[in-house]
Design a protein around this motif. Structure first.
Motif, PDB file in Angstrom:
ATOM      1  N   SER A  41       0.683  -1.216  -0.186  1.00 51.23           N
ATOM      2  CA  SER A  41       0.092   0.315  -0.282  1.00 51.23           C
ATOM      3  C   SER A  41       1.156   1.285   0.072  1.00 51.23           C
ATOM      4  CB  SER A  41      -0.808   0.176   1.201  1.00 51.23           C
ATOM      5  OG  SER A  41      -1.885  -0.505   1.292  1.00 51.23           O
ATOM      6  N   SER A  50      -5.251   0.722  -1.215  1.00 52.31           N
ATOM      7  CA  SER A  50      -5.486   0.379  -0.382  1.00 52.31           C
ATOM      8  C   SER A  50      -5.269  -1.443  -0.928  1.00 52.31           C
ATOM      9  CB  SER A  50      -6.805   0.610   0.454  1.00 52.31           C
ATOM     10  OG  SER A  50      -7.221   2.273   1.031  1.00 52.31           O
ATOM     11  N   SER A  51      -5.044  -1.871   0.240  1.00 51.93           N
ATOM     12  CA  SER A  51      -5.037  -3.624  -0.363  1.00 51.93           C
ATOM     13  C   SER A  51      -5.682  -4.617   0.577  1.00 51.93           C
ATOM     14  CB  SER A  51      -3.707  -3.969  -0.862  1.00 51.93           C
ATOM     15  OG  SER A  51      -2.600  -3.819   0.686  1.00 51.93           O
ATOM     16  N   GLN A  90      -5.488   3.105   2.879  1.00 51.63           N
ATOM     17  CA  GLN A  90      -4.903   4.462   2.665  1.00 51.63           C
ATOM     18  C   GLN A  90      -5.699   5.340   2.444  1.00 51.63           C
ATOM     19  OE1 GLN A  90      -1.325   5.379   1.300  1.00 51.63           O
ATOM     20  NE2 GLN A  90      -0.284   3.357   2.626  1.00 51.63           N
ATOM     21  N   SER A 127      -5.630  -4.760  -4.630  1.00 52.72           N
ATOM     22  CA  SER A 127      -5.881  -3.529  -4.668  1.00 52.72           C
ATOM     23  C   SER A 127      -6.449  -2.935  -5.638  1.00 52.72           C
ATOM     24  CB  SER A 127      -4.742  -2.688  -4.526  1.00 52.72           C
ATOM     25  OG  SER A 127      -4.229  -1.379  -4.218  1.00 52.72           O
TER      26      SER A 127
END
Length: 251
Positions: A95, A101-102, A120, A220
């Protein structure tokens, strides 16, 4: 094979009642729970009142709602899994690298269950965290996980899924969904364009163990508004594949 006399039917019914409560149905009446769990109202009422008595549900006289106490059931199971602890540092690094974001999720029948996440920025209107669930057929992680199954098994899951559209872009035809699953199997990744929520695009790859078995999925995503001038596959798949290969060596 388990002997039926060893099964506690009332416990099984109580668990079915707990599973009725979801993000889209956080408050339910006795009648709604009875309908969702496939039981008579008297049984649903006893289960719900028991949950309320034990502190697992609030009750305002008409509607029931699960309390935070119920998280003990799920979080204990998640904490016992080694996979979340293994993947979390890789998610954090990924990330930070891609600025998005993941997440990692596993398949539970027709749903994916998030077991680890590095956020994130918030893209979805609902907050995702370990334990969150989404339909497998309409998510990028769900499709790569379904792609790891024999076609007949994946098809049975799709056939039994609630294919009600979440957005105008959601696929609702089993044949179309199976075609996308087959494409994910061929490509080694799956892309979702606003099928779960308008404004959200994501791409996922499978996570393999050392024996080559798919045990989870990694994804992601980014806001659709950010996609202008970007190719989701070119932008994220190479980074996802690096994490995939690194995890294969340690799992």
């Amino acid at each position: 094979m388990v002997n039926k006399t060893d099964i506690i039917a009332s416990l099984a019914k109580g668990l079915r009642v707990i599973e009725c409560f979801r993000a889209e149905t956080p408050r339910l009446s006795i009648a709604q729970v009875a309908d969702a769990a496939g039981m008579d109202r008297a049984t649903a009422r006893r289960c719900l009142l028991t949950l309320h008595h034990e502190g697992y549900a609030d009750y305002d006289g008409k509607f029931f709602q699960l309390t935070a106490r119920v998280l003990r059931l799920g979080m204990g199971a998640l904490a016992a899994l080694p996979l979340p602890q293994i993947v979390q540092p890789w998610l954090d690094q990924l990330s930070d690298q891609i600025g998005q974001s993941s997440s990692v999720a596993i398949l539970d029948e027709g749903e994916i269950v998030y077991i680890a996440r590095a956020a994130q920025r918030r893209v979805m209107s609902i907050g995702l965290m370990p334990g969150s669930r989404l339909p497998a057929h309409s998510t990028s992680m769900g499709r790569v996980l379904l792609a790891s199954l024999p076609d007949a098994q994946a098809g049975a899951i799709v056939d039994h899924a609630d294919l009600s559209p979440r957005t105008p872009r959601s696929l609702t035809s089993p044949a179309e969904i199976m075609a996308r699953i087959a494409q994910a199997r061929a490509d080694g990744y799956a892309v979702i364009d606003q099928e779960v929520e308008i404004g959200l695009c994501s791409v996922a790859v499978p996570i393999f163990d050392a024996h080559g078995r798919v045990i989870a999925a990694l994804n992601s995503g980014m806001a659709a508004s950010q996609m202008v001038g970007h190719d989701l596959v070119e932008e994220f798949v190479p980074a996802l594949l690096k994490v995939q290969e690194a995890l294969r060596r340690v799992l």
